[in-house]
Design an enzyme around this catalytic site. Structure first.
Site, PDB file in Angstrom:
ATOM      1  CB  ALA A   1      -3.307  -6.966   2.940  1.00 48.04           C
TER       2      ALA A   1
ATOM      3  N   GLY B   1      -0.105 -10.242   0.645  1.00 46.95           N
ATOM      4  CA  GLY B   1       0.659  -9.191   1.410  1.00 46.95           C
ATOM      5  C   GLY B   1       1.758  -9.945   2.064  1.00 46.95           C
TER       6      GLY B   1
ATOM      7  CD  GLU C   1       2.258  -7.675  -2.688  1.00 41.17           C
ATOM      8  OE1 GLU C   1       2.452  -7.079  -3.834  1.00 41.17           O
ATOM      9  OE2 GLU C   1       1.271  -7.479  -1.973  1.00 41.17           O
TER      10      GLU C   1
ATOM     11  CD  GLU D   1      -2.329 -10.007  -3.459  1.00 43.64           C
ATOM     12  OE1 GLU D   1      -1.602  -9.851  -2.639  1.00 43.64           O
ATOM     13  OE2 GLU D   1      -1.859 -11.095  -4.271  1.00 43.64           O
TER      14      GLU D   1
END
Length: 689
Positions: free
Chosen positions: A63, A102, A105, A125
């Site tokens: 992300a 991300g 994911e 993370e």
């Protein structure tokens, strides 16, 4: 066509290419572009399957963490994952480089994953004080089970392609050069076989057994309590994975989202994100841009084969750079090389390198007893005893030996680099490269810029640091540079409080409770009191302990007594020596009471010293000082470093408290002018970075 995402349709397969340099971070523009391309492919009757692939050197590496704590722009990453869950056509992720956070994911929300053989995946993370917030804690357990999921997510480790395949996290491995063609062939097979759309969210097989093992989560937390101490993210991850096991998918997602928001708002995550950005910012030197050419370093010389010289040598061997290692006598040289080999063989015995790799590294060493052997080195690093006379003599000799254009570096921890450079006729080629012990392990490298050091030399040092796995922080010339100068007041105050009657166990406990791995006196015992105190010119507690044969852990006694497992215990002998030395020095008995008061005396002087370092221009920015403390002295990362922590405490409070301490203990506690100005202006150190 969007700038960050584009698509073409080939044989009924929509190939969506994401292109957001340098690492395809999932910023709002990329998310919006991907949503648009997915929507188009979903509505196109000529498309029977969709493949996601990334341009550049990597798949989506994560992300865009600059957006954390900011209002989210639609679509969010969870929105995209929900869109993929509801996809009417099979979606295949083709992964090269890394798919992290991300990015992974998003791939897990696809129906299939094909990875290049060299690719790695993971959910890191936790290293930012967060948990995966787009279903990672809910999907991973449904593939690998709760126990493996807890390990993967709380460690944040990167998983190689073969392991990912064996765990079921990916469906196929492709050769790196043919990832796109093999992934397209995989997609065509999916369509030919009926276009099945298996969703990880629907799986329960891997977690069925975990539902009958509720102790799994408490046991994992207890087993890792020491590793997780001070960090809220691992505990939240455990809660989220437990929710994946005990709740349905949507309720688990809601739990994950709530925990994520709590962590984003936590001071610990803010600190860890600060350190993440500070590491990257440290490499930037305002007056040295990419146009400043670095010097090619193909051969290195190291003078001194002791603990520091050997460790420094290993950094270059690990990077495949040959090293000429020079000592003054054969015994010391042989001992140094034997230590390097022993270190590598210990690593190999743990499976972290092969025997062949050990031999490859050792073959890069050229031992010598002559400085003349360094005549062809591109970089020479002096790592000898901390004596100005010894160092200036070596640099004067190097000046006559080293080739023109060679960089001459000193590993000095405290001494004036400009005086060392003045021993040569080429001070512009002299730089400080201060490694921290153990030099082959500690990530901090202070690059010390002398008054005459040329820009290409500084540029080379900063870039070379990255090549050998270090984080470089640029320092000006002063006693102790950044890290040693910064932390010295902590030790001074610890010993002052000791003489005033504050128990050393209390001082150490406060530091450990704050987050340090050990307290001041425990650290002294670990290093060795004879090593630290050998230059003392007056009576000290440490000197008396050494005279009594109490040298620290290695002798089973120092400031503390140690049992057979090296656990410290309070010592009556030490307590008596402290009282005697205090009486001899006429130190009044006035112990500091209360943990908060002890912590203020220990750390507020560090904050004000950091302010002086910043104001004097020794450090470029406040975040560099924080990184030096975190990487050089193991300042707890979830505190963010002394200046970030001071911003969180409030500079006004620190100044007010220091004025009270100054009234009690003198000018040592006088707050630095910069600290006062920032406090009076309602500003923070972070405002200057």
């Amino acid at each position: 066509m969007n700038q960050t995402a584009s698509s073409v349709v080939t044989d009924g397969i929509a190939l969506i290419t994401l292109d957001n340099p340098p690492v395809n971070a999932l910023s709002a523009p990329l998310r919006q572009a991907l949503q648009s391309e997915l929507d188009r492919a979903f509505r196109d009757d000529q498309v029977h399957a969709i493949m996601l692939i990334c341009a550049g050197r990597t798949f989506i590496a994560g992300a865009d963490i600059t957006e954390f704590g900011q209002p989210w722009q639609s679509p969010s990453l969870p929105d995209l994952c929900a869109m993929l869950d509801a996809a009417p056509k099979p979606v295949i992720a083709a992964i090269h480089g890394t798919a992290l956070g991300g990015g992974f994911e998003l791939a897990l929300a696809c129906h299939y994953r094909v990875v290049a053989a060299s690719a790695r995946v993971g959910l890191p993370e936790v290293n930012l004080g967060l948990l995966p917030g787009a279903g990672g804690t809910q999907r991973i357990p449904r593939v690998v089970g709760a126990k493996a999921a807890l390990d993967i997510v709380t460690s944040g480790r990167q998983i190689k392609a073969k392991e990912a395949l064996s765990l079921g996290l990916v469906d196929a491995i492709a050769d790196d050069p043919s990832l796109q063609s093999e992934a397209l062939a995989f997609a065509r097979r999916v369509v030919a076989d009926g276009a099945a759309k298996p969703r990880i969210r629907d799986r329960t097989d891997a977690i069925e057994g975990d539902r009958n093992a509720p102790d799994l989560f408490t046991t994992f937390a207890t087993t890792n309590a020491r590793r997780f101490k001070g960090f809220p993210a691992p505990g939240a991850i455990i809660e989220a994975v437990q929710a994946a096991v005990m709740l349905d998918f949507d309720d688990g997602l809601a739990k994950e989202a709530a925990l994520f928001e709590q962590l984003v708002a936590s001071p610990e995550s803010a600190a860890q994100r600060h350190v993440f950005f500070a590491e990257r910012e440290a490499a930037r030197v305002p007056d040295i841009g990419p146009e400043t050419a670095a010097i090619d370093i193909a051969a290195v010389g190291v003078i001194g084969a002791g603990t520091m010289g050997g460790g420094i040598t290993m950094n270059f061997l690990n990077a495949g750079i040959p090293v000429t290692l020079v000592e003054t006598n054969q015994e010391a040289l042989d001992r140094g090389i034997a230590t390097i080999r022993r270190n590598y063989e210990a690593t190999a015995s743990k499976g972290r390198m092969t025997g062949q790799q050990v031999e490859q590294r050792m073959a890069l060493i050229s031992p010598s007893l002559e400085l003349g052997a360094l005549a062809h080195a591109d970089l020479v690093i002096e790592a000898v005893y901390e004596s100005m006379d010894v160092k200036t003599d070596i640099f004067a000799r190097l000046d006559r030996i080293a080739k023109p254009g060679a960089i001459l570096a000193s590993n000095t921890s405290f001494l004036n680099l400009d005086r060392i450079a003045a021993a040569t006729s080429r001070p512009e080629w002299v730089v400080g490269l201060h490694f921290f012990s153990p030099a082959n392990v500690m990530r901090l490298l202070e690059v010390v810029r002398g008054a005459a050091t040329a820009k290409p030399v500084v540029a080379t040092a900063m870039r070379l640091a990255k090549r050998i796995g270090k984080v470089a922080v640029l320092s000006g010339v002063c006693d102790g540079f950044i890290a040693n100068r910064l932390l010295a007041p902590r030790g001074t105050q610890a010993e002052a409080m000791m003489l005033e009657g504050t128990p050393i166990e209390a001082i150490d406990r406060v530091l450990v409770d704050y987050g340090f791995a050990m307290g001041h006196f425990q650290m002294m015992d670990l290093v060795g009191l004879d090593v630290i105190g050998r230059n003392a010119t007056e009576r000290t507690v440490m000197g008396d302990l050494v005279a009594a044969g109490r040298l620290g852990q290695k002798r089973g006694a120092g400031y503390y007594d140690y049992d057979e497992k090296r656990r410290p215990h309070a010592s009556d002998l030490t307590a008596n020596l402290i009282s005697e030395v205090a009486a001899a020095a006429s130190v009044a008995h006035s112990p500091t009471v209360g943990d908060e008061a002890i912590l203020a005396r220990l750390l507020y002087p560090v904050v004000t010293e950091g302010a002086r370092i910043l104001e004097e221009g020794i450090a470029l920015r406040a975040s560099d000082i924080d990184i030096a403390a975190v990487l050089g002295y193991n300042w707890p990362v979830y505190r963010g470093g002394p200046l970030f922590w001071a911003d969180q405490v409030g500079l006004g409070k620190i100044v007010a408290d220091m004025r009270q301490l100054e009234a009690l203990h003198g000018e040592t506690f006088r707050p630095a002018p910069l600290l006062v100005r920032l406090a009076e202006g309602g500003k923070r150190f972070g405002d200057r970075s």
